[in-house]
Design a protein around this motif. Sequence first.
Motif, PDB file in Angstrom:
ATOM      1  N   LYS A 165       0.820  -1.216   0.000  1.00 35.98           N
ATOM      2  CA  LYS A 165       0.000   0.000   0.000  1.00 35.98           C
ATOM      3  C   LYS A 165       0.853   1.265   0.000  1.00 35.98           C
ATOM      4  O   LYS A 165       0.576   2.224  -0.733  1.00 35.98           O
ATOM      5  N   ALA A 166       1.893   1.283   0.821  1.00 38.74           N
ATOM      6  CA  ALA A 166       2.753   2.469   0.905  1.00 38.74           C
ATOM      7  C   ALA A 166       3.484   2.709  -0.415  1.00 38.74           C
ATOM      8  O   ALA A 166       3.648   3.861  -0.846  1.00 38.74           O
ATOM      9  N   LEU A 167       3.919   1.630  -1.057  1.00 36.73           N
ATOM     10  CA  LEU A 167       4.592   1.762  -2.350  1.00 36.73           C
ATOM     11  C   LEU A 167       3.661   2.378  -3.388  1.00 36.73           C
ATOM     12  O   LEU A 167       4.050   3.266  -4.149  1.00 36.73           O
ATOM     13  N   VAL A 168       2.432   1.895  -3.413  1.00 32.61           N
ATOM     14  CA  VAL A 168       1.458   2.391  -4.385  1.00 32.61           C
ATOM     15  C   VAL A 168       1.174   3.874  -4.153  1.00 32.61           C
ATOM     16  O   VAL A 168       1.150   4.676  -5.094  1.00 32.61           O
ATOM     17  N   SER A 169       0.981   4.247  -2.891  1.00 37.86           N
ATOM     18  CA  SER A 169       0.688   5.648  -2.568  1.00 37.86           C
ATOM     19  C   SER A 169       1.827   6.564  -2.997  1.00 37.86           C
ATOM     20  O   SER A 169       1.598   7.647  -3.555  1.00 37.86           O
ATOM     21  N   ALA A 170       3.061   6.124  -2.753  1.00 36.88           N
ATOM     22  CA  ALA A 170       4.216   6.933  -3.142  1.00 36.88           C
ATOM     23  C   ALA A 170       4.296   7.085  -4.657  1.00 36.88           C
ATOM     24  O   ALA A 170       4.598   8.173  -5.172  1.00 36.88           O
ATOM     25  N   GLU A 171       4.008   5.996  -5.380  1.00 34.92           N
ATOM     26  CA  GLU A 171       4.068   6.051  -6.842  1.00 34.92           C
ATOM     27  C   GLU A 171       2.948   6.918  -7.417  1.00 34.92           C
ATOM     28  O   GLU A 171       3.137   7.617  -8.409  1.00 34.92           O
ATOM     29  N   VAL A 172       1.782   6.877  -6.794  1.00 36.99           N
ATOM     30  CA  VAL A 172       0.674   7.717  -7.255  1.00 36.99           C
ATOM     31  C   VAL A 172       1.059   9.189  -7.161  1.00 36.99           C
ATOM     32  O   VAL A 172       0.835   9.975  -8.103  1.00 36.99           O
ATOM     33  N   LYS A 173       1.660   9.584  -6.046  1.00 34.55           N
ATOM     34  CA  LYS A 173       2.072  10.984  -5.865  1.00 34.55           C
ATOM     35  C   LYS A 173       3.111  11.391  -6.902  1.00 34.55           C
ATOM     36  O   LYS A 173       3.034  12.474  -7.494  1.00 34.55           O
ATOM     37  N   LYS A 174       4.088  10.525  -7.132  1.00 35.03           N
ATOM     38  CA  LYS A 174       5.135  10.840  -8.108  1.00 35.03           C
ATOM     39  C   LYS A 174       4.543  11.022  -9.506  1.00 35.03           C
ATOM     40  O   LYS A 174       4.896  11.960 -10.226  1.00 35.03           O
ATOM     41  N   HIS A 175       3.645  10.133  -9.879  1.00 31.35           N
ATOM     42  CA  HIS A 175       3.081  10.191 -11.226  1.00 31.35           C
ATOM     43  C   HIS A 175       2.112  11.357 -11.391  1.00 31.35           C
ATOM     44  O   HIS A 175       2.037  11.952 -12.473  1.00 31.35           O
ATOM     45  N   GLU A 176       1.384  11.691 -10.346  1.00 32.05           N
ATOM     46  CA  GLU A 176       0.480  12.837 -10.428  1.00 32.05           C
ATOM     47  C   GLU A 176       1.257  14.141 -10.574  1.00 32.05           C
ATOM     48  O   GLU A 176       0.792  15.078 -11.237  1.00 32.05           O
ATOM     49  N   GLN A 177       2.435  14.204  -9.972  1.00 32.21           N
ATOM     50  CA  GLN A 177       3.260  15.408 -10.087  1.00 32.21           C
ATOM     51  C   GLN A 177       3.858  15.549 -11.486  1.00 32.21           C
ATOM     52  O   GLN A 177       3.898  16.645 -12.045  1.00 32.21           O
ATOM     53  N   VAL A 178       4.306  14.431 -12.038  1.00 29.31           N
ATOM     54  CA  VAL A 178       4.953  14.471 -13.355  1.00 29.31           C
ATOM     55  C   VAL A 178       3.926  14.562 -14.481  1.00 29.31           C
ATOM     56  O   VAL A 178       4.105  15.305 -15.443  1.00 29.31           O
ATOM     57  N   ALA A 179       2.843  13.798 -14.361  1.00 33.95           N
ATOM     58  CA  ALA A 179       1.813  13.771 -15.409  1.00 33.95           C
ATOM     59  C   ALA A 179       0.558  14.463 -14.890  1.00 33.95           C
ATOM     60  O   ALA A 179      -0.507  13.847 -14.740  1.00 33.95           O
ATOM     61  N   TYR A 180       0.684  15.746 -14.625  1.00 40.23           N
ATOM     62  CA  TYR A 180      -0.426  16.510 -14.046  1.00 40.23           C
ATOM     63  C   TYR A 180      -1.637  16.491 -14.986  1.00 40.23           C
ATOM     64  O   TYR A 180      -1.515  16.719 -16.192  1.00 40.23           O
ATOM     65  N   GLY A 181      -2.806  16.203 -14.419  1.00 40.65           N
ATOM     66  CA  GLY A 181      -4.031  16.193 -15.203  1.00 40.65           C
ATOM     67  C   GLY A 181      -4.345  14.869 -15.861  1.00 40.65           C
ATOM     68  O   GLY A 181      -5.414  14.707 -16.451  1.00 40.65           O
ATOM     69  N   VAL A 182      -3.426  13.914 -15.771  1.00 37.21           N
ATOM     70  CA  VAL A 182      -3.636  12.596 -16.374  1.00 37.21           C
ATOM     71  C   VAL A 182      -4.160  11.641 -15.298  1.00 37.21           C
ATOM     72  O   VAL A 182      -3.609  11.599 -14.192  1.00 37.21           O
ATOM     73  N   PRO A 183      -5.209  10.887 -15.586  1.00 39.47           N
ATOM     74  CA  PRO A 183      -5.729   9.942 -14.583  1.00 39.47           C
ATOM     75  C   PRO A 183      -4.667   8.928 -14.164  1.00 39.47           C
ATOM     76  O   PRO A 183      -3.993   8.341 -15.008  1.00 39.47           O
ATOM     77  N   VAL A 184      -4.503   8.759 -12.861  1.00 40.93           N
ATOM     78  CA  VAL A 184      -3.593   7.750 -12.314  1.00 40.93           C
ATOM     79  C   VAL A 184      -4.442   6.753 -11.525  1.00 40.93           C
ATOM     80  O   VAL A 184      -4.961   7.077 -10.453  1.00 40.93           O
ATOM     81  N   LEU A 185      -4.604   5.573 -12.075  1.00 40.78           N
ATOM     82  CA  LEU A 185      -5.451   4.549 -11.472  1.00 40.78           C
ATOM     83  C   LEU A 185      -4.590   3.493 -10.789  1.00 40.78           C
ATOM     84  O   LEU A 185      -3.413   3.318 -11.125  1.00 40.78           O
ATOM     85  N   THR A 186      -5.173   2.791  -9.845  1.00 38.26           N
ATOM     86  CA  THR A 186      -4.459   1.719  -9.152  1.00 38.26           C
ATOM     87  C   THR A 186      -5.271   0.431  -9.219  1.00 38.26           C
ATOM     88  O   THR A 186      -6.501   0.452  -9.129  1.00 38.26           O
ATOM     89  N   VAL A 187      -4.565  -0.663  -9.382  1.00 36.63           N
ATOM     90  CA  VAL A 187      -5.187  -1.987  -9.432  1.00 36.63           C
ATOM     91  C   VAL A 187      -4.339  -2.936  -8.595  1.00 36.63           C
ATOM     92  O   VAL A 187      -3.111  -2.966  -8.738  1.00 36.63           O
ATOM     93  N   SER A 188      -4.983  -3.685  -7.741  1.00 40.62           N
ATOM     94  CA  SER A 188      -4.289  -4.697  -6.947  1.00 40.62           C
ATOM     95  C   SER A 188      -4.550  -6.060  -7.564  1.00 40.62           C
ATOM     96  O   SER A 188      -5.701  -6.487  -7.678  1.00 40.62           O
ATOM     97  N   MET A 189      -3.483  -6.727  -7.981  1.00 40.51           N
ATOM     98  CA  MET A 189      -3.635  -8.038  -8.601  1.00 40.51           C
ATOM     99  C   MET A 189      -3.493  -9.135  -7.559  1.00 40.51           C
ATOM    100  O   MET A 189      -2.572  -9.119  -6.741  1.00 40.51           O
ATOM    101  N   GLY A 190      -4.417 -10.071  -7.581  1.00 40.78           N
ATOM    102  CA  GLY A 190      -4.375 -11.175  -6.632  1.00 40.78           C
ATOM    103  C   GLY A 190      -5.709 -11.894  -6.598  1.00 40.78           C
ATOM    104  O   GLY A 190      -6.625 -11.576  -7.362  1.00 40.78           O
TER     105      GLY A 190
END
Length: 254
Positions: A165-190
């Motif tokens: 969970k912490a890894l995903v949250s950190a990656e979401v923040k990084k991608h939202e900053q770099v790709a501002y305005g682009v949807p950043v979705l998350t999917v948990s596989m299992g």
Amino acid sequence: MMASEKAKELAAKQKAELKAAKLAKKNSNNPADWPWYRQLWQTYKVTADVDPKLNLYVILAFVGAVVVFTVIGIIFQPWWMWLLLGITAGITADLYILMERAKKATFIRYAGQPGSAEVAFGMLDKKKWTYTAALTATRQLDVVHRVVGPPGIVLVSEGQPGRVKALVSAEVKKHEQVAYGVPVLTVSMGDGEGQVPLDGLNKYLAKLPKKLAPAQLNDVKARLKALDAVRPRVPLPRGPMPTMKGAARAMRGR
């Protein structure tokens, strides 16, 4: 005279190089270098090892097609033409069954292995989707991948949800900053509640609502390069994956 000898030497050298290249390709362990029939046979062997019902389905499909077309031929004549059509239909049905069972066998073979989501990513339309495997990972090999396509940026996580969970949250923040305005979705596989199983991941991604046009995708990919430039790649254990390229070529009637 000298020019003629040099031409002969050059021709002999080119012939030797061509022969060596053919020999290397013949003895290659890379499925991409194999002829389609060898790829098809390898696909069958790998699938049969995982799927014990494969032979039954293949035999029933072939025999069923031949019987049906033969009966039609007896009624309408000429029977031999309908028999040939039945054999062709049986082979086509077998190839289709092999393709579908091979996909399922691939999912079964790699289920539970770190990085197995890459199997599903490889089945997406490459003209619309790109992916980066193992953006980040924990010591327990919980992994976060990135897929970019018409829905936007999709971060796919593998592993224990609490740890990743912490890894995903950190990656979401990084991608939202770099790709501002682009949807950043998350999917948990299992296979747990609220997760997407491996064998349904590619279909799940393909059905996500489309948000980006092709031109926007190119812009997003360019912006993500800046993020990836400062990110060390995380190595994952990998093994040889069975190829379905030969079966696909055979179905296209190569």
